[in-house]
Every structure is written in C-alpha cells, then in structure tokens.
Design a protein around this motif. Structure first.
Motif, PDB file in Angstrom:
ATOM      1  N   VAL A 250      47.748  79.381  30.792  1.00 22.20           N
ATOM      2  CA  VAL A 250      48.172  79.602  29.411  1.00 22.20           C
ATOM      3  C   VAL A 250      49.006  80.879  29.318  1.00 22.20           C
ATOM      4  O   VAL A 250      50.056  80.918  28.660  1.00 22.20           O
ATOM      5  N   ASP A 251      48.567  81.919  30.015  1.00 25.12           N
ATOM      6  CA  ASP A 251      49.308  83.179  30.015  1.00 25.12           C
ATOM      7  C   ASP A 251      50.684  82.993  30.657  1.00 25.12           C
ATOM      8  O   ASP A 251      51.677  83.581  30.194  1.00 25.12           O
ATOM      9  N   GLU A 252      50.748  82.205  31.717  1.00 27.10           N
ATOM     10  CA  GLU A 252      52.022  81.967  32.390  1.00 27.10           C
ATOM     11  C   GLU A 252      52.982  81.202  31.490  1.00 27.10           C
ATOM     12  O   GLU A 252      54.182  81.495  31.432  1.00 27.10           O
ATOM     13  N   LEU A 253      52.469  80.208  30.777  1.00 30.68           N
ATOM     14  CA  LEU A 253      53.316  79.472  29.838  1.00 30.68           C
ATOM     15  C   LEU A 253      53.854  80.399  28.758  1.00 30.68           C
ATOM     16  O   LEU A 253      55.033  80.337  28.389  1.00 30.68           O
ATOM     17  N   ALA A 254      53.008  81.274  28.233  1.00 26.00           N
ATOM     18  CA  ALA A 254      53.452  82.219  27.209  1.00 26.00           C
ATOM     19  C   ALA A 254      54.511  83.161  27.766  1.00 26.00           C
ATOM     20  O   ALA A 254      55.504  83.465  27.087  1.00 26.00           O
ATOM     21  N   ARG A 255      54.321  83.606  28.995  1.00 31.37           N
ATOM     22  CA  ARG A 255      55.304  84.500  29.627  1.00 31.37           C
ATOM     23  C   ARG A 255      56.650  83.821  29.774  1.00 31.37           C
ATOM     24  O   ARG A 255      57.698  84.466  29.732  1.00 31.37           O
ATOM     25  N   ARG A 256      56.633  82.507  29.909  1.00 27.93           N
ATOM     26  CA  ARG A 256      57.868  81.730  30.073  1.00 27.93           C
ATOM     27  C   ARG A 256      58.412  81.204  28.737  1.00 27.93           C
ATOM     28  O   ARG A 256      59.250  80.331  28.713  1.00 27.93           O
ATOM     29  N   GLY A 257      57.903  81.750  27.648  1.00 27.68           N
ATOM     30  CA  GLY A 257      58.446  81.426  26.333  1.00 27.68           C
ATOM     31  C   GLY A 257      57.786  80.271  25.630  1.00 27.68           C
ATOM     32  O   GLY A 257      58.339  79.733  24.657  1.00 27.68           O
ATOM     33  N   LEU A 258      56.573  79.888  26.064  1.00 23.18           N
ATOM     34  CA  LEU A 258      55.866  78.758  25.460  1.00 23.18           C
ATOM     35  C   LEU A 258      54.464  79.200  25.021  1.00 23.18           C
ATOM     36  O   LEU A 258      53.451  78.813  25.621  1.00 23.18           O
ATOM     37  N   PRO A 259      54.370  79.999  23.967  1.00 17.18           N
ATOM     38  CA  PRO A 259      53.070  80.519  23.559  1.00 17.18           C
ATOM     39  C   PRO A 259      52.185  79.494  22.857  1.00 17.18           C
ATOM     40  O   PRO A 259      50.963  79.705  22.762  1.00 17.18           O
ATOM     41  N   SER A 260      52.768  78.410  22.381  1.00 20.15           N
ATOM     42  CA  SER A 260      51.995  77.380  21.673  1.00 20.15           C
ATOM     43  C   SER A 260      51.766  76.192  22.613  1.00 20.15           C
ATOM     44  O   SER A 260      52.709  75.682  23.228  1.00 20.15           O
ATOM     45  N   VAL A 261      50.516  75.754  22.737  1.00 19.85           N
ATOM     46  CA  VAL A 261      50.148  74.662  23.629  1.00 19.85           C
ATOM     47  C   VAL A 261      49.391  73.602  22.839  1.00 19.85           C
ATOM     48  O   VAL A 261      48.462  73.921  22.083  1.00 19.85           O
ATOM     49  N   ALA A 262      49.793  72.340  22.998  1.00 15.18           N
ATOM     50  CA  ALA A 262      49.148  71.240  22.263  1.00 15.18           C
ATOM     51  C   ALA A 262      49.182  69.975  23.110  1.00 15.18           C
ATOM     52  O   ALA A 262      49.850  69.909  24.142  1.00 15.18           O
ATOM     53  N   THR A 263      48.437  68.971  22.639  1.00 13.76           N
ATOM     54  CA  THR A 263      48.404  67.664  23.300  1.00 13.76           C
ATOM     55  C   THR A 263      49.079  66.640  22.383  1.00 13.76           C
ATOM     56  O   THR A 263      48.892  66.675  21.165  1.00 13.76           O
TER      57      THR A 263
END
Length: 264
Positions: A250-263
């Motif tokens: 989750v932290d890596e996704l946020a670092r890459r500009g994707l702070p929101s995660v959903a299904t």
C-alpha cells in the motif's frame, strides 16, 4: 475548464507501474486510474482465447465506469493478443505496449539481442514481425518466464527475492546458442523493469535492458496535448478481485502516485 477524465492504465498485476512512472513524469497534472486484473492474473500462462475474451470485455466495463480520456494497455501479453479487438470496441484512444525490439537492435553492438517476456508474449507472431522489421541483421533470442512476473510482484509486496532465481531466468537466454554475445535484452513484460536492477546484478556478463515504458509515456503525452486537466489530480489503484495488501505494498502504491486503493 477543468477536465476530470483520468488516464486509465490496465495490466494483469503491478507490472504497468513501470509505465505509470514515466507517464506521470511527463504528465504530473493528470489523474490516473490504475487497474490490476488480479482476478485474471497471471496472463502469461493463459491461452490466447482466454485473454482475447477477457480483456475487451473487462476494459469495456472499466471505461463505462471511469470514463477515461485514454486507455493504456500496460501489458505486453494483453496488447499482443487483444489490442485490435479493444480498439474496435472502444470509442477513445487506446495505447498498447510493444516489445522494444527496435531500440534494442539500434543499440546492440554484438547484434545479439534477447527478448524476455511471458510465455504468451514471446510466442506471438507479432514478435516475429518486429524482429523481421527492425532486427533482421540480429540474432534474436527469446525466453518466456512466468516466474519473473511472480518475483516482480513479490518485490512490490516488500518480500525478499533470491538472486539465484534471477540468474536462472537469464540463463534461459544466455544458455542459448549465441547467448554469451547478447549485449542487450528487451524486457517484453511490463513487470520486468521493476526488477531490472536485480537482473543486471545476476547477469553472467554485462547486459543492458530496455523496455517500452518511456515510449508509451511519450505517446500518451502526444495524444493528450492541448487537453484540459483536472484542478485536483487524483490517483487510484483498482483491483478486479478482493486482495489482502500488505502495508508495504500500500505504501509503495502511494509512493507511485496511487494513494487510493479499491476493489472493482
């Protein structure tokens, strides 16, 4: 006026992050929806018929839901099999991922290049065509590896990976006839640039690695030039099936500009 339509990037997993990165560098003002089809992962071991049926139908649903200005199929396997069908079905620009055989041939001094992709990608006639058009004077070695996709996914989850596994993957190219002279390899799966450093460290001799990410980013920038952008850009990661993401991921996704995660 502000235009809130995002750029939609699609891959079987996290490999398309290697395309998202250079695209965000060129277009930091854009909103991005990154879709990982973990419900269909991995693509590289599926049949052409399975991918040809799944990808256009799924992208149709995604376009209807997220209303993007442009779609990037950030997956070599999906692009080589389903790109034409997706373009025929969608009334908006669709950018595919092409194995970087042309720049590899331009850069190779020994005239021996490798193509490292999934099993589904390296057996495609499309690769034959690219090799004939842009690398006719080169020896083109190919190797398909599903394991390298798994290693890239594991790295993004924060898991340790073994150098010997990368060495074994590269041996699929370097152990072929002429492999000792291979001086450049095409990373023909968007997952693979995520572990390019590990591959370079495990190589038995100096090998340069090229991928299509920067070229795709330039194409997206060209197709969107002159457009308006959102006042407040956002970044979302969407998974097509329930997934239990470790905090490191989750932290890596946020670092890459994707702070929101959903299904989905």
């Amino acid at each position: 006026m502000a235009d809130d339509r995002p750029i939609l990037m699609f891959d079987s997993g996290v490999g398309g992050l290697s395309v998202l990165g250079p695209t965000r560098e060129l277009l930091p003002q854009a909103s991005y929806v990154y879709v990982a089809d973990n419900g269909g992962f991995p693509y590289g071991t599926k049949t052409e018929a399975e991918i040809a049926a799944r990808v256009p139908a799924l992208l149709g649903r995604l376009v209807e839901r997220y209303r993007p200005r442009l779609v990037v199929i950030a997956c070599n396997t999906a692009s080589t099999i389903a790109l034409a069908a997706v373009r025929a079905a969608l009334d908006l620009p669709v950018v595919g991922t092409v194995p970087a055989i042309k720049p590899a041939a331009e850069q190779s001094k020994n005239r021996v290049i490798g193509v490292l992709g999934t099993d589904a990608t390296v057996r495609q006639p499309y690769v034959d065509d690219l090799s004939a058009r842009f690398a006719a004077d080169c020896t083109v070695l190919r190797h398909g590896s599903a394991r390298l996709v798994e290693l890239a996914e594991a790295k993004l989850r924060g898991e340790a990976t073994d150098r010997e596994e990368y060495r074994a993957v590269l041996a699929g190219l370097t152990d072929q006839a002429g492999g000792e002279r291979m001086d450049i390899a095409v990373l023909a799966c968007t997952h693979f640039p995520l572990v390019a450093d590990e591959l370079a460290a495990a190589a038995p001799h100096p090998i340069a690695f090229v991928d299509g990410g920067p070229g795709i980013a330039r194409r997206v920038a060209y197709l969107t030039q002159g457009q308006e952008w959102p006042a407040h850009p956002i970044g979302q990661a969407i998974f097509t099936a329930p997934v239990d993401l470790p905090d490191a991921f989750v932290d890596e996704l946020a670092r890459r500009g994707l702070p929101s995660v959903a299904t989905l």
